[in-house]
Scaffold this motif. Sequence first.
Motif, PDB file in Angstrom:
ATOM      1  N   MET A   1     -21.116 -32.157   1.975  1.00 44.83           N
ATOM      2  CA  MET A   1     -20.955 -33.558   1.578  1.00 44.83           C
ATOM      3  C   MET A   1     -19.521 -33.996   1.846  1.00 44.83           C
ATOM      4  SD  MET A   1     -21.756 -35.197  -2.134  1.00 44.83           S
ATOM      5  CE  MET A   1     -20.808 -36.575  -2.713  1.00 44.83           C
ATOM      6  N   SER A   2     -19.348 -35.099   2.576  1.00 44.32           N
ATOM      7  CA  SER A   2     -18.016 -35.557   2.945  1.00 44.32           C
ATOM      8  C   SER A   2     -17.318 -36.190   1.742  1.00 44.32           C
ATOM      9  CB  SER A   2     -18.101 -36.561   4.094  1.00 44.32           C
ATOM     10  OG  SER A   2     -18.869 -37.677   3.710  1.00 44.32           O
ATOM     11  N   GLU A   3     -15.978 -36.114   1.770  1.00 43.90           N
ATOM     12  CA  GLU A   3     -15.192 -36.672   0.673  1.00 43.90           C
ATOM     13  C   GLU A   3     -15.208 -38.197   0.726  1.00 43.90           C
ATOM     14  OE1 GLU A   3     -11.412 -34.353  -0.513  1.00 43.90           O
ATOM     15  OE2 GLU A   3     -11.590 -34.057   1.637  1.00 43.90           O
ATOM     16  N   SER A   4     -15.168 -38.809  -0.441  1.00 42.51           N
ATOM     17  CA  SER A   4     -15.069 -40.270  -0.499  1.00 42.51           C
ATOM     18  C   SER A   4     -13.636 -40.687  -0.229  1.00 42.51           C
ATOM     19  CB  SER A   4     -15.492 -40.772  -1.876  1.00 42.51           C
ATOM     20  OG  SER A   4     -14.540 -40.381  -2.859  1.00 42.51           O
ATOM     21  N   ALA A   5     -13.439 -41.975   0.060  1.00 46.98           N
ATOM     22  CA  ALA A   5     -12.092 -42.500   0.291  1.00 46.98           C
ATOM     23  C   ALA A   5     -11.212 -42.274  -0.930  1.00 46.98           C
ATOM     24  CB  ALA A   5     -12.171 -43.988   0.631  1.00 46.98           C
ATOM     25  N   GLU A   6     -11.796 -42.421  -2.121  1.00 55.31           N
ATOM     26  CA  GLU A   6     -11.031 -42.220  -3.358  1.00 55.31           C
ATOM     27  C   GLU A   6     -10.618 -40.759  -3.507  1.00 55.31           C
ATOM     28  OE1 GLU A   6     -13.942 -43.748  -3.179  1.00 55.31           O
ATOM     29  OE2 GLU A   6     -13.433 -45.834  -3.655  1.00 55.31           O
ATOM     30  N   ASP A   7     -11.497 -39.849  -3.139  1.00 57.00           N
ATOM     31  CA  ASP A   7     -11.179 -38.414  -3.228  1.00 57.00           C
ATOM     32  C   ASP A   7     -10.027 -38.062  -2.292  1.00 57.00           C
ATOM     33  OD1 ASP A   7     -13.151 -37.969  -5.096  1.00 57.00           O
ATOM     34  OD2 ASP A   7     -14.645 -37.327  -3.624  1.00 57.00           O
ATOM     35  N   ILE A   8     -10.076 -38.600  -1.071  1.00 55.59           N
ATOM     36  CA  ILE A   8      -9.022 -38.308  -0.096  1.00 55.59           C
ATOM     37  C   ILE A   8      -7.693 -38.904  -0.558  1.00 55.59           C
ATOM     38  CG2 ILE A   8      -8.234 -38.739   2.264  1.00 55.59           C
ATOM     39  CD1 ILE A   8     -11.157 -38.620   3.146  1.00 55.59           C
ATOM     40  N   ALA A   9      -7.739 -40.107  -1.124  1.00 53.88           N
ATOM     41  CA  ALA A   9      -6.520 -40.749  -1.618  1.00 53.88           C
ATOM     42  C   ALA A   9      -5.891 -39.926  -2.735  1.00 53.88           C
ATOM     43  CB  ALA A   9      -6.824 -42.163  -2.101  1.00 53.88           C
ATOM     44  N   GLU A  10      -6.717 -39.415  -3.643  1.00 53.39           N
ATOM     45  CA  GLU A  10      -6.199 -38.600  -4.751  1.00 53.39           C
ATOM     46  C   GLU A  10      -5.678 -37.261  -4.241  1.00 53.39           C
ATOM     47  OE1 GLU A  10      -5.199 -37.256  -8.613  1.00 53.39           O
ATOM     48  OE2 GLU A  10      -5.349 -39.207  -7.619  1.00 53.39           O
ATOM     49  N   ARG A  11      -6.392 -36.693  -3.284  1.00 50.92           N
ATOM     50  CA  ARG A  11      -5.933 -35.427  -2.694  1.00 50.92           C
ATOM     51  C   ARG A  11      -4.600 -35.624  -1.974  1.00 50.92           C
ATOM     52  NH1 ARG A  11      -9.720 -32.277   1.609  1.00 50.92           N
ATOM     53  NH2 ARG A  11      -8.219 -30.737   2.354  1.00 50.92           N
ATOM     54  N   ALA A  12      -4.445 -36.758  -1.293  1.00 51.08           N
ATOM     55  CA  ALA A  12      -3.193 -37.056  -0.599  1.00 51.08           C
ATOM     56  C   ALA A  12      -2.052 -37.218  -1.606  1.00 51.08           C
ATOM     57  CB  ALA A  12      -3.343 -38.318   0.245  1.00 51.08           C
ATOM     58  N   ARG A  13      -2.329 -37.901  -2.715  1.00 50.66           N
ATOM     59  CA  ARG A  13      -1.301 -38.104  -3.736  1.00 50.66           C
ATOM     60  C   ARG A  13      -0.796 -36.767  -4.267  1.00 50.66           C
ATOM     61  NH1 ARG A  13      -0.503 -37.882  -8.888  1.00 50.66           N
ATOM     62  NH2 ARG A  13      -2.625 -37.166  -9.332  1.00 50.66           N
ATOM     63  N   LYS A  14      -1.738 -35.865  -4.584  1.00 50.61           N
ATOM     64  CA  LYS A  14      -1.365 -34.564  -5.121  1.00 50.61           C
ATOM     65  C   LYS A  14      -0.618 -33.724  -4.085  1.00 50.61           C
ATOM     66  CE  LYS A  14      -5.088 -34.154  -8.543  1.00 50.61           C
ATOM     67  NZ  LYS A  14      -6.325 -33.425  -8.917  1.00 50.61           N
ATOM     68  N   LEU A  15      -1.066 -33.816  -2.844  1.00 49.01           N
ATOM     69  CA  LEU A  15      -0.442 -33.034  -1.772  1.00 49.01           C
ATOM     70  C   LEU A  15       1.017 -33.433  -1.575  1.00 49.01           C
ATOM     71  CD1 LEU A  15      -1.256 -30.836   0.239  1.00 49.01           C
ATOM     72  CD2 LEU A  15      -1.896 -32.643   1.839  1.00 49.01           C
ATOM     73  N   PHE A  16       1.273 -34.741  -1.551  1.00 55.11           N
ATOM     74  CA  PHE A  16       2.646 -35.210  -1.337  1.00 55.11           C
ATOM     75  C   PHE A  16       3.511 -35.070  -2.594  1.00 55.11           C
ATOM     76  CE2 PHE A  16       0.881 -37.252   2.467  1.00 55.11           C
ATOM     77  CZ  PHE A  16       1.886 -36.970   3.377  1.00 55.11           C
ATOM     78  N   ALA A  17       2.867 -34.818  -3.733  1.00 51.47           N
ATOM     79  CA  ALA A  17       3.628 -34.555  -4.957  1.00 51.47           C
ATOM     80  C   ALA A  17       3.952 -33.064  -5.092  1.00 51.47           C
ATOM     81  CB  ALA A  17       2.842 -35.020  -6.178  1.00 51.47           C
ATOM     82  N   GLY A  18       3.342 -32.249  -4.247  1.00 54.20           N
ATOM     83  CA  GLY A  18       3.527 -30.801  -4.301  1.00 54.20           C
ATOM     84  C   GLY A  18       4.635 -30.321  -3.382  1.00 54.20           C
TER      85      GLY A  18
END
Length: 213
Positions: A1-18
Amino acid sequence: MSESAEDIAERARKLFAGPIDFLKSAPKLEHLPDPTAPEIAFAGRSNVGKSSLINALTNRNKLARASNTPGRTQELNYFDVGQPLVFRLVDMPGYGFAEAPRDMVKRWRFLINDYLRGRAVLKRALVLVDSRHGLKDVDRDVMKMLDDAAVSYHLVLTKADKIKPTELAKTIEAIRIEAAKHPAAHPLILPTSSETGAGIAELRTAVLEAVLT
């Protein structure tokens, strides 16, 4: 199942905060790191605000060196994103300034051109354009270089807080019309401001989406 736009946005936020760390500077192609991770490259005229945007994108104050001297970045600067490594950001030398010696400009142009044409792990380039000035001929030269190299790129407007919203809208529309004529240009135009943070979350999401494609 592909990620939703909201999931990718949240994943991006966490990634750039790491974890995000400077890896190395490469003055020549033989100094590039092994192509073991996807790469996102930043291109832009000198004084377009490239270092400031990278710092805003990564939540760091001094990850990329901002300078008042045009053309200070003379190499391909690599930054590792994620632990374990997810992808790399590549800060390319600025272009289009008059202060540097001509042979230096020529050398940098060859470096950028060879990198763009020969880097299989390069997922997308981000071509930074000053919102106050719109596209200039040197930007168009780089867009053509990317078209010829078949490297997909986003046009990213910097300093969007420096002009009125109505003027910004006109600039975005003009750039969108012109970008439609370029085969490698992504249709999404991204206005940003390093000072206010406007558009930074959207840019992080666009970067991760490019990495995942």
